[in-house]
Design a protein around this motif. Structure first.
Motif, mmCIF file in Angstrom:
data_model
loop_
_atom_site.group_PDB
_atom_site.id
_atom_site.type_symbol
_atom_site.label_atom_id
_atom_site.label_comp_id
_atom_site.label_asym_id
_atom_site.label_seq_id
_atom_site.Cartn_x
_atom_site.Cartn_y
_atom_site.Cartn_z
ATOM 1 N N ALA A 187 -56.206 20.812 -8.666
ATOM 2 C CA ALA A 187 -57.129 20.034 -7.834
ATOM 3 C C ALA A 187 -57.239 20.610 -6.422
ATOM 4 C CB ALA A 187 -56.673 18.586 -7.780
ATOM 5 N N TRP A 188 -56.192 21.272 -5.967
ATOM 6 C CA TRP A 188 -56.204 21.824 -4.607
ATOM 7 C C TRP A 188 -57.262 22.912 -4.436
ATOM 8 C CZ3 TRP A 188 -55.033 27.008 -4.225
ATOM 9 C CH2 TRP A 188 -54.339 27.577 -5.303
ATOM 10 N N SER B 179 -60.316 22.455 -5.164
ATOM 11 C CA SER B 179 -61.624 21.792 -5.244
ATOM 12 C C SER B 179 -62.618 22.273 -4.188
ATOM 13 C CB SER B 179 -61.470 20.280 -5.201
ATOM 14 O OG SER B 179 -60.817 19.904 -4.028
ATOM 15 N N ASN B 180 -62.153 22.682 -3.025
ATOM 16 C CA ASN B 180 -63.096 23.150 -1.999
ATOM 17 C C ASN B 180 -63.217 24.671 -1.943
ATOM 18 O OD1 ASN B 180 -63.614 20.495 -1.297
ATOM 19 N ND2 ASN B 180 -62.113 20.483 0.369
HETATM 20 C C1 LIG Z 1 -62.182 19.011 0.397
HETATM 21 O O1 LIG Z 1 -63.054 18.704 1.473
HETATM 22 C C2 LIG Z 1 -63.210 17.306 1.689
HETATM 23 C C3 LIG Z 1 -64.281 17.138 2.773
HETATM 24 O O2 LIG Z 1 -63.966 17.913 3.897
HETATM 25 C C4 LIG Z 1 -61.857 16.711 2.102
HETATM 26 O O3 LIG Z 1 -61.978 15.322 2.299
HETATM 27 C C5 LIG Z 1 -60.864 16.972 0.989
HETATM 28 O O4 LIG Z 1 -59.589 16.517 1.361
HETATM 29 C C6 LIG Z 1 -60.798 18.442 0.655
HETATM 30 N N1 LIG Z 1 -59.977 18.633 -0.523
HETATM 31 C C7 LIG Z 1 -58.953 19.467 -0.553
HETATM 32 C C8 LIG Z 1 -58.198 19.534 -1.847
HETATM 33 O O5 LIG Z 1 -58.629 20.157 0.394
#
Ligand SMILES: *[C@@H]1O[C@H](CO)[C@@H](O)[C@H](O)[C@H]1NC(C)=O
Ligand SMILES: *[C@@H]1O[C@H](CO)[C@@H](O)[C@H](O)[C@H]1NC(C)=O
Ligand SMILES: *[C@@H]1O[C@H](CO)[C@@H](O)[C@H](O)[C@H]1NC(C)=O
Ligand SMILES: *[C@@H]1O[C@H](CO)[C@@H](O)[C@H](O)[C@H]1NC(C)=O
Length: 218
Positions: free
Chosen positions: A51-52, A54-55
């Motif tokens: 999941a880490w 995801s961005n």
């Molecule tokens: C991905 O980006 C969103 C929006 O900035 C943030 O809320 C979320 O924590 C991020 N996810 C990770 C896994 O870093």
């Protein structure tokens, strides 16, 4: 130059290829996995298990996601706390770092046989395994790091911790992505992480518990 109908057809016909290619990410220019720059990961495929990620969409966001993850309270909780019996996560979390942990993570992502290896094969690349001695050095460092000083020392003799260390050790001998030899052109951890203390990690700040082989960040 105006876009002709031939151009439009061409653009439409390459779209499926482009979408597929986006998922296969070449690690070129990566600062987290510099020894893996010729190889690919399938970020979309890997996301289901990680999941880490995801961005992560390109190399800079992948590097950022990986280095943030290894230093996160989430990682501390699922690995150092659950698997190595370190103390419960706290607000002012000290996240220990075992030597070559980033390199091992790079290896696991690149060597993922379901998603990433097909990407490398498709580009006629066959990533060599991590050198077994690097994998063993990582386990030595895990052993040391989880037995010296906060936040782990109090619980070091648990069955859980012993089991984790012994599982990790056995992976170094029997997992084809981690048990590499020089003959196979295995990837050395020192090539990927020449320094113990790079990036955002702070070395030598917590008294005299720092030794070669691990680091901690406040
Ligand atoms: C991905 O980006 C969103 C929006 O900035 C943030 O809320 C979320 O924590 C991020 N996810 C990770 C896994 O870093
Ligand atoms: C963990 O392993 C050590 C040896 O490495 C042993 O001395 C200790 O008894 C083990 N602890 C448990 C709870 O199994
Ligand atoms: C961890 O270190 C202890 C003490 O040096 C040693 O007895 C044990 O075998 C080590 N465990 C592993 C899995 O290497
Ligand atoms: C690495 O592990 C695989 C699978 O267990 C095994 O077939 C292979 O012989 C091992 N390689 C070495 C060099 O030990």
């Amino acid at each position: 130059m105006p876009i002709s109908s031939t151009h439009l057809l061409f653009i439409i016909s390459i779209i499926p290829v482009a979408v597929f290619a986006q998922s296969c990410l070449l690690l070129s220019g990566s600062f987290a996995c510099p020894a893996f720059q010729q190889y690919y990961i399938d970020v979309e495929g890997l996301r289901a298990k990680n999941a880490w990620l995801s961005n992560a969409t390109d190399v800079p966001s992948f590097d950022q996601a990986l280095t943030q993850y290894i230093d996160s309270t989430d990682y501390y909780r699922i690995f150092w706390y659950d698997k190595l019996s370190c103390n419960a996560p706290s607000a002012s979390q000290v996240v220990p770092y075992a030597r070559y942990a980033i390199t091992k993570l790079c290896t696991e992502l690149v060597q993922d046989s379901q998603f990433s290896l097909p990407c490398s094969f498709q580009h006629n690349m066959n990533p060599p395994p991590l050198c077994r001695e690097t994998c063993d050095a990582y386990v030595d460092s895990l052993n040391l790091t989880s037995s010296m000083g906060e936040p782990c020392v109090a619980n070091m003799a648990t069955i859980q911790r012993n089991q984790t260390l012994s599982d990790q050790r056995s992976d170094c001998g029997s997992w084809p992505g981690l048990n590499g030899t020089t003959d196979q052109g295995c990837i050395r951890g020192s090539l990927n992480e020449p320094s113990n203390c790079h990036g955002s990690f702070i070395c030598g700040e917590i008294g005299n518990i720092f030794m070669d082989g691990f680091r901690m960040k406040k």
